[in-house]
Motif scaffolding. Structure first.
Motif, PDB file in Angstrom:
ATOM      1  N   GLY A   1       0.803  -1.201   0.000  1.00 59.82           N
ATOM      2  CA  GLY A   1       0.000   0.000   0.000  1.00 59.82           C
ATOM      3  C   GLY A   1       0.846   1.265   0.000  1.00 59.82           C
ATOM      4  O   GLY A   1       2.068   1.208   0.137  1.00 59.82           O
TER       5      GLY A   1
ATOM      6  N   LEU B   1      -0.359  -4.656  -4.822  1.00 60.40           N
ATOM      7  CA  LEU B   1      -0.433  -5.235  -3.488  1.00 60.40           C
ATOM      8  C   LEU B   1      -0.043  -6.709  -3.547  1.00 60.40           C
ATOM      9  O   LEU B   1      -0.317  -7.391  -4.536  1.00 60.40           O
ATOM     10  CB  LEU B   1      -1.841  -5.096  -2.925  1.00 60.40           C
ATOM     11  CG  LEU B   1      -2.457  -3.701  -2.919  1.00 60.40           C
ATOM     12  CD1 LEU B   1      -3.825  -3.747  -2.225  1.00 60.40           C
ATOM     13  CD2 LEU B   1      -1.549  -2.696  -2.249  1.00 60.40           C
TER      14      LEU B   1
ATOM     15  N   ARG C   1     -11.759  -4.559   1.118  1.00 62.84           N
ATOM     16  CA  ARG C   1     -11.277  -3.249   1.561  1.00 62.84           C
ATOM     17  C   ARG C   1     -12.289  -2.630   2.503  1.00 62.84           C
ATOM     18  O   ARG C   1     -13.481  -2.939   2.466  1.00 62.84           O
ATOM     19  CB  ARG C   1     -11.011  -2.331   0.372  1.00 62.84           C
ATOM     20  CG  ARG C   1     -12.231  -1.941  -0.452  1.00 62.84           C
ATOM     21  CD  ARG C   1     -11.795  -1.154  -1.686  1.00 62.84           C
ATOM     22  NE  ARG C   1     -12.921  -0.712  -2.490  1.00 62.84           N
ATOM     23  CZ  ARG C   1     -12.801  -0.111  -3.669  1.00 62.84           C
ATOM     24  NH1 ARG C   1     -11.595   0.139  -4.186  1.00 62.84           N
ATOM     25  NH2 ARG C   1     -13.880   0.269  -4.348  1.00 62.84           N
TER      26      ARG C   1
ATOM     27  N   THR D   1      -9.632   4.702  -1.763  1.00 68.15           N
ATOM     28  CA  THR D   1      -8.926   4.844  -0.490  1.00 68.15           C
ATOM     29  C   THR D   1      -9.551   3.947   0.567  1.00 68.15           C
ATOM     30  O   THR D   1     -10.753   4.017   0.824  1.00 68.15           O
ATOM     31  CB  THR D   1      -8.955   6.307  -0.038  1.00 68.15           C
ATOM     32  OG1 THR D   1      -8.229   7.101  -0.984  1.00 68.15           O
ATOM     33  CG2 THR D   1      -8.342   6.457   1.339  1.00 68.15           C
TER      34      THR D   1
ATOM     35  N   ILE E   1      -8.296   0.554   3.706  1.00 69.08           N
ATOM     36  CA  ILE E   1      -7.359  -0.496   4.106  1.00 69.08           C
ATOM     37  C   ILE E   1      -7.743  -1.747   3.313  1.00 69.08           C
ATOM     38  O   ILE E   1      -8.910  -2.136   3.303  1.00 69.08           O
ATOM     39  CB  ILE E   1      -7.414  -0.779   5.615  1.00 69.08           C
ATOM     40  CG1 ILE E   1      -7.047   0.477   6.395  1.00 69.08           C
ATOM     41  CG2 ILE E   1      -6.465  -1.923   5.967  1.00 69.08           C
ATOM     42  CD1 ILE E   1      -7.214   0.338   7.889  1.00 69.08           C
ATOM     43  N   TYR E   2      -6.765  -2.341   2.665  1.00 68.87           N
ATOM     44  CA  TYR E   2      -6.993  -3.531   1.845  1.00 68.87           C
ATOM     45  C   TYR E   2      -6.524  -4.767   2.603  1.00 68.87           C
ATOM     46  O   TYR E   2      -5.382  -4.811   3.088  1.00 68.87           O
ATOM     47  CB  TYR E   2      -6.258  -3.403   0.517  1.00 68.87           C
ATOM     48  CG  TYR E   2      -6.961  -2.478  -0.444  1.00 68.87           C
ATOM     49  CD1 TYR E   2      -6.993  -1.102  -0.205  1.00 68.87           C
ATOM     50  CD2 TYR E   2      -7.616  -2.959  -1.568  1.00 68.87           C
ATOM     51  CE1 TYR E   2      -7.665  -0.246  -1.062  1.00 68.87           C
ATOM     52  CE2 TYR E   2      -8.276  -2.109  -2.440  1.00 68.87           C
ATOM     53  CZ  TYR E   2      -8.303  -0.750  -2.176  1.00 68.87           C
ATOM     54  OH  TYR E   2      -8.968   0.092  -3.035  1.00 68.87           O
TER      55      TYR E   2
ATOM     56  N   THR F   1      -3.328  -3.430   4.478  1.00 69.01           N
ATOM     57  CA  THR F   1      -2.358  -2.453   4.002  1.00 69.01           C
ATOM     58  C   THR F   1      -3.134  -1.234   3.500  1.00 69.01           C
ATOM     59  O   THR F   1      -4.125  -1.368   2.792  1.00 69.01           O
ATOM     60  CB  THR F   1      -1.446  -3.047   2.906  1.00 69.01           C
ATOM     61  OG1 THR F   1      -0.440  -2.098   2.537  1.00 69.01           O
ATOM     62  CG2 THR F   1      -2.211  -3.485   1.666  1.00 69.01           C
ATOM     63  N   GLN F   2      -2.682  -0.049   3.896  1.00 65.33           N
ATOM     64  CA  GLN F   2      -3.411   1.186   3.612  1.00 65.33           C
ATOM     65  C   GLN F   2      -3.114   1.670   2.195  1.00 65.33           C
ATOM     66  O   GLN F   2      -1.946   1.808   1.802  1.00 65.33           O
ATOM     67  CB  GLN F   2      -3.016   2.268   4.607  1.00 65.33           C
ATOM     68  CG  GLN F   2      -3.656   3.629   4.345  1.00 65.33           C
ATOM     69  CD  GLN F   2      -5.122   3.661   4.671  1.00 65.33           C
ATOM     70  OE1 GLN F   2      -5.543   3.216   5.737  1.00 65.33           O
ATOM     71  NE2 GLN F   2      -5.941   4.190   3.757  1.00 65.33           N
ATOM     72  N   VAL F   3      -4.182   1.960   1.464  1.00 62.93           N
ATOM     73  CA  VAL F   3      -4.077   2.601   0.150  1.00 62.93           C
ATOM     74  C   VAL F   3      -4.796   3.943   0.244  1.00 62.93           C
ATOM     75  O   VAL F   3      -5.974   3.997   0.604  1.00 62.93           O
ATOM     76  CB  VAL F   3      -4.715   1.742  -0.952  1.00 62.93           C
ATOM     77  CG1 VAL F   3      -4.767   2.508  -2.272  1.00 62.93           C
ATOM     78  CG2 VAL F   3      -3.938   0.436  -1.123  1.00 62.93           C
ATOM     79  N   THR F   4      -4.072   5.006  -0.049  1.00 63.46           N
ATOM     80  CA  THR F   4      -4.643   6.347  -0.023  1.00 63.46           C
ATOM     81  C   THR F   4      -4.445   6.993  -1.386  1.00 63.46           C
ATOM     82  O   THR F   4      -3.317   7.072  -1.875  1.00 63.46           O
ATOM     83  CB  THR F   4      -3.992   7.211   1.057  1.00 63.46           C
ATOM     84  OG1 THR F   4      -4.137   6.567   2.332  1.00 63.46           O
ATOM     85  CG2 THR F   4      -4.634   8.589   1.118  1.00 63.46           C
TER      86      THR F   4
END
Length: 122
Positions: free
Chosen positions: A8, A19, A37, A90, A92-93, A116-119
């Motif tokens: 992420g 990812l 997510r 956006t 957390i995956y 894992t954070q995706v922003t």
């Protein structure tokens, strides 16, 4: 099965991320693997799933054509390629593993990675 999600980050709209979900054991091939997510204040939702052989996949409508799930059995790893990212992606995956059940339901999955954070932001 222990799952470790990674990859992420903070990206701009239109960018891509990859990812990874690495599994701890060789019986990984006995499970179908999904990505979910969860955005702040929202429920965890289905993103994509891949079957044991990797021959079949399914996607949420919101990501179809932009995200691609794949698996490398030799490496005990499942990947989620995220292209043309949008701010609404956006979240957390999380990756998850299950041996049976309805693939798009959160309750089907017995094993979860830590997320894992995706922003996606300009």
């Amino acid at each position: 099965v222990q799952l470790q999600a990674s990859g992420g980050g903070l990206v701009q709209p239109g960018d891509s991320l990859s990812l990874s979900c690495a599994a701890s054991q060789r019986t990984f091939s006995n499970y179908f693997i999904a990505w979910f997510r969860q955005a702040p204040g929202q429920e965890r939702t289905f993103v994509a799933v891949i079957n044991r052989s990797g021959a079949q996949t399914a996607y949420a409508d919101s990501v179809k054509g932009r995200f691609t799930i794949s698996r490398d059995t030799a490496k005990n790893t499942v990947y989620l390629q995220l292209n043309n990212l949008k701010p609404e992606d956006t979240a957390i995956y999380y990756c998850a593993a299950a041996a049976r059940g309805q693939m798009q339901l959160v309750g089907t999955y017995d094993y979860w990675g830590q997320g894992t954070q995706v922003t996606v932001s300009s």
